[in-house]
Design an enzyme around this catalytic site. Structure first.
Site, PDB file in Angstrom:
ATOM      1  N   GLU A 175      10.512  -0.354   2.266  1.00  0.00           N
ATOM      2  CA  GLU A 175       9.705  -0.321   1.023  1.00  0.00           C
ATOM      3  C   GLU A 175      10.309   0.581  -0.038  1.00  0.00           C
ATOM      4  OE1 GLU A 175       5.638   0.572   2.072  1.00  0.00           O
ATOM      5  OE2 GLU A 175       5.306  -1.462   2.774  1.00  0.00           O
ATOM      6  N   GLU A 378       6.280  -7.026   7.287  1.00  0.00           N
ATOM      7  CA  GLU A 378       5.026  -6.318   7.571  1.00  0.00           C
ATOM      8  C   GLU A 378       3.861  -7.127   7.032  1.00  0.00           C
ATOM      9  OE1 GLU A 378       4.478  -2.148   6.641  1.00  0.00           O
ATOM     10  OE2 GLU A 378       6.600  -1.747   7.034  1.00  0.00           O
TER      11      GLU A 378
HETATM   12  C1  BG6 Z   1       3.584   0.118   4.932  1.00  0.00           C
HETATM   13  C2  BG6 Z   1       4.512   1.075   5.631  1.00  0.00           C
HETATM   14  O1  BG6 Z   1       3.488   0.494   3.611  1.00  0.00           O
HETATM   15  O2  BG6 Z   1       2.259   0.071   5.348  1.00  0.00           O
HETATM   16  C3  BG6 Z   1       4.115   1.432   7.059  1.00  0.00           C
HETATM   17  O3  BG6 Z   1       5.820   0.574   5.634  1.00  0.00           O
HETATM   18  C4  BG6 Z   1       2.617   1.637   7.102  1.00  0.00           C
HETATM   19  O4  BG6 Z   1       4.843   2.555   7.473  1.00  0.00           O
HETATM   20  C5  BG6 Z   1       1.954   0.323   6.706  1.00  0.00           C
HETATM   21  O5  BG6 Z   1       2.173   2.087   8.345  1.00  0.00           O
HETATM   22  C6  BG6 Z   1       0.463   0.319   6.858  1.00  0.00           C
HETATM   23  O6  BG6 Z   1      -0.087   1.401   6.167  1.00  0.00           O
HETATM   24  P1  BG6 Z   1      -1.066   2.430   6.878  1.00  0.00           P
HETATM   25  O7  BG6 Z   1      -1.259   3.459   5.864  1.00  0.00           O
HETATM   26  O8  BG6 Z   1      -2.274   1.674   7.220  1.00  0.00           O
HETATM   27  O9  BG6 Z   1      -0.329   2.925   8.085  1.00  0.00           O
END
Ligand code: BG6
Length: 480
Positions: A175, A378
């Site tokens: 990201e 993701e």
């Molecule tokens: C993404 C990141 O932005 O979101 C991850 O790359 C992160 O590292 C994921 O865990 C989900 O966000 P969160 O804050 O729910 O863990």
């Protein structure tokens, strides 16, 4: 038309959120090791030194460092074709500026990669996911300092050479566009000031933050160029946090607002990484915001010579924007950034809008823009799971979320998008990046641990585990 043959179904994690063992085998401290626990309503604290008054969840993560073989068995049982994980830079170069890499760290990831290969799981390797060695922050000021480019390239050289025959897909930075927001100054940029305490509200100096991002983009391009010299078959991907935006109304000013903000937040970094230069609107933005980019002719040439091969992104949600805040002021939360609330969308328990159709929209948008293969690296639902007395976990809400997103992915493939893989986030429960909580779970695999790191850390299959197994076995045909 369905998903192509060989589609990379899998899951994703990052080292600092799942490995634990933060001081084993010669690992140095990283930026993530000094960010404390937090919650939805109380921000994580950045300490710079490990203040005993706070708990630091990178100490335990999900214990994946020690249990990776067991985890790979479970991924194999689900039928994973790919696993996205990150190498922790501070395990390979504990201080960042060491002359030689740490053999124990290199050996660990070699064993992990070999185990994946033995199970026919394609590794997708992130080289930096909030694991910058802390020493580089203290001694050099993080990515503001151009010397850090050299240290990053040294680190990449060590892992590219060592894993030359084990890895094809590399993601230089997680990201990368998060650096457009002050919240990422420390975790991603290694930028620390007096007053840098709250993870969510850090003192901000946009000029230095943007120059740090510029150095990250240069480092990425140099690593890509060098990687190709080491192995021509290496393939490099962007990794963009895509916060899809819609105008809240149809008034022309709202269209323009979204057009400009989307270009800047969602497109600028991938334009640089895939087209090899800053786009016109970036220079306009810099001029209007008093940003003076330090970019030499040699560095411009480096950006051109080290472009990526494919586009990857994280997708959790969309937001709205409007120029009519007095009429449509309702705000919503989100990953890295929130926005104006969309009345057509539901929210998760952490106030992130759920928008499966937005994924299809986004896939068409990015494929149209770049015409390179696309991977979703993701996606997922952070939710509280209930662990039943018999060890089962009934996470129908997660199945519903993923099903609706996969349905839209399938439609995007039918639209003509060249989608090559899908690695939903936190395939095994891990510590939340934004809140430091364990209870915000994403996994198909439940890890018996709480927010304070108590528990057996034993693994349990959730209902979504069996569901995803069927999805993979039918190459996305059976989503029931
Ligand atoms: C993404 C990141 O932005 O979101 C991850 O790359 C992160 O590292 C994921 O865990 C989900 O966000 P969160 O804050 O729910 O863990």
């Amino acid at each position: 038309m369905g998903f192509k043959e060989g589609f990379l179904w899998g899951g994703a994690t990052s080292a600092s959120q799942c490995e634990g063992s933060f001081d084993l085998d010669g690992k140095g401290l990283s930026v993530s090791d000094v960010v404390s626990s937090g919650s939805h309503h109380s921000p994580r604290r950045i300490c710079l030194d490990r203040d005993p008054a706070y708990a630091f969840p990178s100490e335990w993560g999900s214990d994946c460092y020690r249990r990776f073989e067991e985890d790979i068995e479970l991924f194999t049982e689900m039928g994973f074709k790919a696993y996205r994980f990150s190498i922790d830079w501070s395990r390979i170069f504990p201080h960042g500026d060491d002359a030689e890499p740490n053999e124990a760290g290199l050996d660990h990831y070699e064993r992990l990669l070999s185990a994946l290969r033995e199970h026919d799981i394609e590794p997708v390797v992130t080289l930096s996911h909030s694991e910058m060695p802390l020493n580089l922050v203290k001694k050099y000021g993080g990515w503001r300092n151009k010397r850090v480019i050299e240290f990053y390239v040294r680190y990449c050289s060590a892992v590219f050479s060592r894993y030359r025959g084990l890895v094809k897909y590399w993601l230089p930075f997680n990201e990368v566009n998060d650096m457009l927001l002050p919240m990422s100054a420390f975790g991603q940029g290694g930028i620390y000031h007096d007053g840098t305490e709250s993870f969510t509200e850090q003192p901000d100096y946009p000029n230095e933050r943007m120059n740090a991002l510029n150095n990250i983009l240069i480092a990425s391009a140099r690593a890509v160029k060098m990687g190709r010299d080491i192995n021509r078959d290496f393939s490099f991907g962007t990794m963009i946090c895509h916060i899809t935006q819609y105008p809240r109304t149809c008034c022309p000013e709202d269209q323009l607002l979204v057009q400009m903000d989307d270009l800047y937040r969602n497109c600028m970094c991938s334009d640089v990484m895939l087209r090899g230069e800053y786009p016109y609107y970036a220079w306009t933005y810099f001029r209007r915001h008093g940003i003076e980019l330090e970019l030499t002719d040699k560095e411009r040439a480096d950006l051109k010579a080290g472009t990526c091969d494919f586009y990857t992104f994280s997708y959790y949600q969309s937001i709205c924007q409007t120029t009519r805040a007095e009429e449509f002021g309702d705000q919503t939360g989100g990953n890295i950034m929130g926005g104006v609330r969309n009345p057509y969308l539901e929210l998760t328990d952490w106030d992130w809008p759920i928008d499966p159709v937005g994924l299809r929209y986004t896939l068409n948008k990015v494929y149209d823009r770049y015409r390179v293969p696309v991977m979703i690296t993701e996606n997922g639902l952070g939710a509280v799971d209930v662990f039943e007395a018999d060890g089962s976990i009934h996470d129908q809400y997660r199945i519903d979320y993923l099903r609706r997103h996969i349905e839209e992915m399938r439609k995007a493939v039918d639209d003509g998008v060249d989608l090559i893989g899908y690695t939903p986030w936190g395939c095994i429960d891990l510590v939340s990046m934004s809140t430091g909580e364990m209870k915000k779970r994403y996994g198909f695999i439940y890890v018996d641990a709480d927010d304070e790191g108590n528990g057996t850390f034993d693994r349990f299959r959730k209902d979504s585990f069996y569901w995803y197994k069927r999805v993979i076995a039918t190459n996305g045909e059976d989503l029931s």
